[in-house]
Design a protein around this motif. Structure first.
Motif, PDB file in Angstrom:
ATOM      1  N   SER A 187       0.719  -1.734  -0.465  1.00 17.94           N
ATOM      2  CA  SER A 187      -0.034   0.078   0.004  1.00 17.94           C
ATOM      3  C   SER A 187       1.348   1.129   0.152  1.00 17.94           C
ATOM      4  N   ILE A 188       0.359   2.813  -0.337  1.00 19.15           N
ATOM      5  CA  ILE A 188       0.812   3.551  -0.457  1.00 19.15           C
ATOM      6  C   ILE A 188       0.223   4.279  -0.249  1.00 19.15           C
ATOM      7  N   ASP A 189       0.630   5.317   1.171  1.00 12.11           N
ATOM      8  CA  ASP A 189      -1.142   6.267   1.086  1.00 12.11           C
ATOM      9  C   ASP A 189      -0.073   7.268   2.162  1.00 12.11           C
ATOM     10  N   GLU A 190      -0.481   8.456   1.241  1.00 14.88           N
ATOM     11  CA  GLU A 190       0.856   9.834   1.064  1.00 14.88           C
ATOM     12  C   GLU A 190       2.273   9.329   0.947  1.00 14.88           C
ATOM     13  N   SER A 191       2.586  10.044   2.615  1.00 17.64           N
ATOM     14  CA  SER A 191       3.923   9.352   2.127  1.00 17.64           C
ATOM     15  C   SER A 191       4.948   8.192   2.485  1.00 17.64           C
ATOM     16  N   THR A 192       3.951   7.042   2.945  1.00 16.12           N
ATOM     17  CA  THR A 192       4.054   5.743   3.632  1.00 16.12           C
ATOM     18  C   THR A 192       3.841   4.736   2.603  1.00 16.12           C
ATOM     19  N   VAL A 193       4.281   3.973   3.137  1.00 16.87           N
ATOM     20  CA  VAL A 193       4.898   3.002   2.037  1.00 16.87           C
ATOM     21  C   VAL A 193       4.667   1.148   2.785  1.00 16.87           C
ATOM     22  N   LYS A 194       3.741   0.551   2.399  1.00 16.23           N
ATOM     23  CA  LYS A 194       4.068  -0.714   3.122  1.00 16.23           C
ATOM     24  C   LYS A 194       4.912  -1.748   2.111  1.00 16.23           C
ATOM     25  N   LEU A 195       5.520  -2.499   2.368  1.00 19.84           N
ATOM     26  CA  LEU A 195       5.742  -3.435   1.263  1.00 19.84           C
ATOM     27  C   LEU A 195       6.190  -5.171   2.269  1.00 19.84           C
ATOM     28  N   HIS A 196       5.899  -5.494   1.322  1.00 21.87           N
ATOM     29  CA  HIS A 196       6.693  -7.553   1.700  1.00 21.87           C
ATOM     30  C   HIS A 196       7.457  -8.048   0.872  1.00 21.87           C
ATOM     31  N   VAL A 197       8.491  -8.662   2.048  1.00 23.08           N
ATOM     32  CA  VAL A 197       9.364  -9.226   1.501  1.00 23.08           C
ATOM     33  C   VAL A 197       8.810 -10.516   0.135  1.00 23.08           C
ATOM     34  N   LYS A 198       9.067 -11.209   0.097  1.00 24.13           N
ATOM     35  CA  LYS A 198       8.093 -11.696  -1.344  1.00 24.13           C
ATOM     36  C   LYS A 198       9.582 -13.111  -1.543  1.00 24.13           C
ATOM     37  N   GLN A 199      11.588 -12.567  -1.747  1.00 26.33           N
ATOM     38  CA  GLN A 199      12.201 -13.451  -2.493  1.00 26.33           C
ATOM     39  C   GLN A 199      13.209 -13.277  -1.395  1.00 26.33           C
ATOM     40  N   THR A 200      13.810 -14.368  -1.354  1.00 24.54           N
ATOM     41  CA  THR A 200      15.495 -13.836  -0.943  1.00 24.54           C
ATOM     42  C   THR A 200      16.396 -14.370  -1.045  1.00 24.54           C
ATOM     43  N   GLN A 201      17.739 -13.909  -1.772  1.00 21.88           N
ATOM     44  CA  GLN A 201      19.049 -14.969  -1.522  1.00 21.88           C
ATOM     45  C   GLN A 201      20.453 -13.802  -0.756  1.00 21.88           C
ATOM     46  N   PRO A 202      21.119 -15.373  -1.114  1.00 18.38           N
ATOM     47  CA  PRO A 202      22.431 -14.582  -0.147  1.00 18.38           C
ATOM     48  C   PRO A 202      22.753 -13.364  -1.170  1.00 18.38           C
ATOM     49  N   ALA A 203      23.391 -12.323  -0.219  1.00 16.32           N
ATOM     50  CA  ALA A 203      23.564 -10.853  -1.219  1.00 16.32           C
ATOM     51  C   ALA A 203      25.138 -10.744  -1.510  1.00 16.32           C
ATOM     52  N   PRO A 204      26.134  -9.961  -2.545  1.00 19.24           N
ATOM     53  CA  PRO A 204      26.999 -10.931  -3.237  1.00 19.24           C
ATOM     54  C   PRO A 204      28.540 -10.577  -2.851  1.00 19.24           C
ATOM     55  N   VAL A 205      28.927 -11.891  -2.408  1.00 22.91           N
ATOM     56  CA  VAL A 205      30.223 -11.686  -1.983  1.00 22.91           C
ATOM     57  C   VAL A 205      31.145 -11.187  -2.540  1.00 22.91           C
ATOM     58  N   ILE A 206      32.053 -10.117  -1.796  1.00 29.37           N
ATOM     59  CA  ILE A 206      32.867  -9.575  -2.072  1.00 29.37           C
ATOM     60  C   ILE A 206      34.473 -10.106  -2.070  1.00 29.37           C
ATOM     61  N   SER A 207      35.240 -10.054  -3.440  1.00 32.73           N
ATOM     62  CA  SER A 207      35.779 -11.050  -2.871  1.00 32.73           C
ATOM     63  C   SER A 207      37.268 -10.320  -3.465  1.00 32.73           C
ATOM     64  N   PRO A 208      38.197 -10.277  -3.136  1.00 31.51           N
ATOM     65  CA  PRO A 208      38.947 -10.397  -1.688  1.00 31.51           C
ATOM     66  C   PRO A 208      37.899  -9.649  -0.271  1.00 31.51           C
TER      67      PRO A 208
END
Lengths: 250, 250
Positions: free
Chosen positions: B55-76
């Protein structure tokens, strides 16, 4: 200010110069010079050297260039083709280009360049100059990068670029910073002996496919800067750092 | 904002989040999302993924995390030891460190660190956080660099540093950005297989001789970034770009 950059507008006669802007302020307040002290100077588009302070009168400094030597030569010569960025980013691009000795900077309108960027006061050469001078002063260099604005992408890649002498020079290596490749600059043997390199750097979000296709057709080789999603100004610094490094391999 | 970074403070329950700051503004005005649209998100110090706007109500946004994966790994993995810079420079150092995946950032008071820098509000973690979050959002990463302030040089090099696990690890290559050497990172074979690198970057004007001597005694190898006189923030970007490049050599 690592170097006080002197221009023709500051010149009196016979190597005497007069300053009354922030350079004078820097000489007085930061360097705390007094008459007889010396400062490192650079003559715009000319040699570097040493000047002696002759007089300090409130906010005006008079100095006399005592000794000069050729400005450092940055090798290889690097030209940058950069999508026209937002004005705040352009300031950083100008400073970095001057500081790191970029020879020519072609600002090209990309598909992802917002129209408003082109109408910004920062597109005017007189508004760009202070950032270039700040870069030269930081980098202890004196040669102003040559800045050219190209308002349309297609005429640039189809007409302007191919007509430039460098476009077809065997000595010039053409590179395209690209997140879709895994090849680094170390995998480009032609860089080792390059006297001249031209690097194309896209806008936020990158060049669109149509634009990438043009660069490839013109002979630009894609290379990967690393695993990062960088801002344009960081991509510029990182590109110059990596290309210059790759050029040191014997 | 390439990634909307979500923190625990934004969490409602069961993967639902509520935003009403500039991230909400970005979702509404720049991304022009409507309920049902998806945005790329990162959970602070956690995975990246996709969230759906509820939902978007004026300046407030509600959101729902649907899917996640590991964040990129920076090497070294790269740690930075940096002389405490002026506050304006620190903002850039923080942003760049987060954007380029720096693991730890040690801010050490150098002889050339002005006292006033240490009294700046920018030394407070809560004032540093916005720049770190901006960097993560740009770089599409989620791990906050760990920032430590060391108010005195000698206790750091004599006690704190030697006690750190990494200081004596064979896997860790210690480097010192130095204008007085001509050796580049490509001449350091140990970098090719390094899993971890620590780079020491001096203040404007450089570390003084006494400080350089300490770094050398601790095993830091000097390397030359190139022919330039760079600002601290550019030295950081250039170092990360070159060290990571040197680490790609097979």
């Amino acid at each position: 200010m690592n170097l006080i950059i002197l221009t023709e507008a500051d010149a009196l006669a016979d190597g005497h110069y007069e300053l009354s802007d922030k350079r004078a302020e820097h000489i007085i307040s930061v360097l705390k010079c007094t008459p007889g002290s010396t400062v490192e100077i650079g003559l715009l588009n000319g040699p570097v050297g040493v000047a002696e302070i002759e007089s300090i009168d409130e906010s005006t400094v008079k100095l006399h260039v005592k000794q000069t030597q050729p400005a450092p030569v940055i090798s290889p010569t690097i030209d940058i083709i950069c999508a026209v960025p937002r004005p705040q980013t352009l300031k950083k691009i100008l400073l970095t280009s001057a500081m790191m000795g970029v020879s020519q900077l072609h600002l090209v309108r990309a598909n992802r360049t917002e129209k408003s960027y082109l109408q910004s006061p920062m597109m005017e050469p007189e508004n760009q100059l202070p950032y270039l001078l700040e870069g030269l002063s930081q980098g202890k260099l004196t040669s102003l990068p040559q800045i050219t604005l190209h308002q349309l992408f297609r005429p640039f890649v189809e007409d302007t670029w191919p007509d430039l002498e460098l476009a077809s020079s065997d000595d010039n290596v053409l590179l395209l910073a690209d997140m879709d490749t895994s090849a680094t600059v170390l995998e480009l043997p032609q860089l080792k002996t390059a006297k001249h390199v031209t690097i194309s750097i896209g806008p936020e979000g990158g060049w669109i496919d149509y634009e990438v296709e043009h660069w490839r057709r013109l002979g630009f080789t894609p290379f990967c800067l690393g695993p990062w999603v960088l801002r344009v100004e960081h991509a510029l610094t990182a590109s110059l750092a990596q290309v210059t490094l790759a050029n040191t391999i014997v």
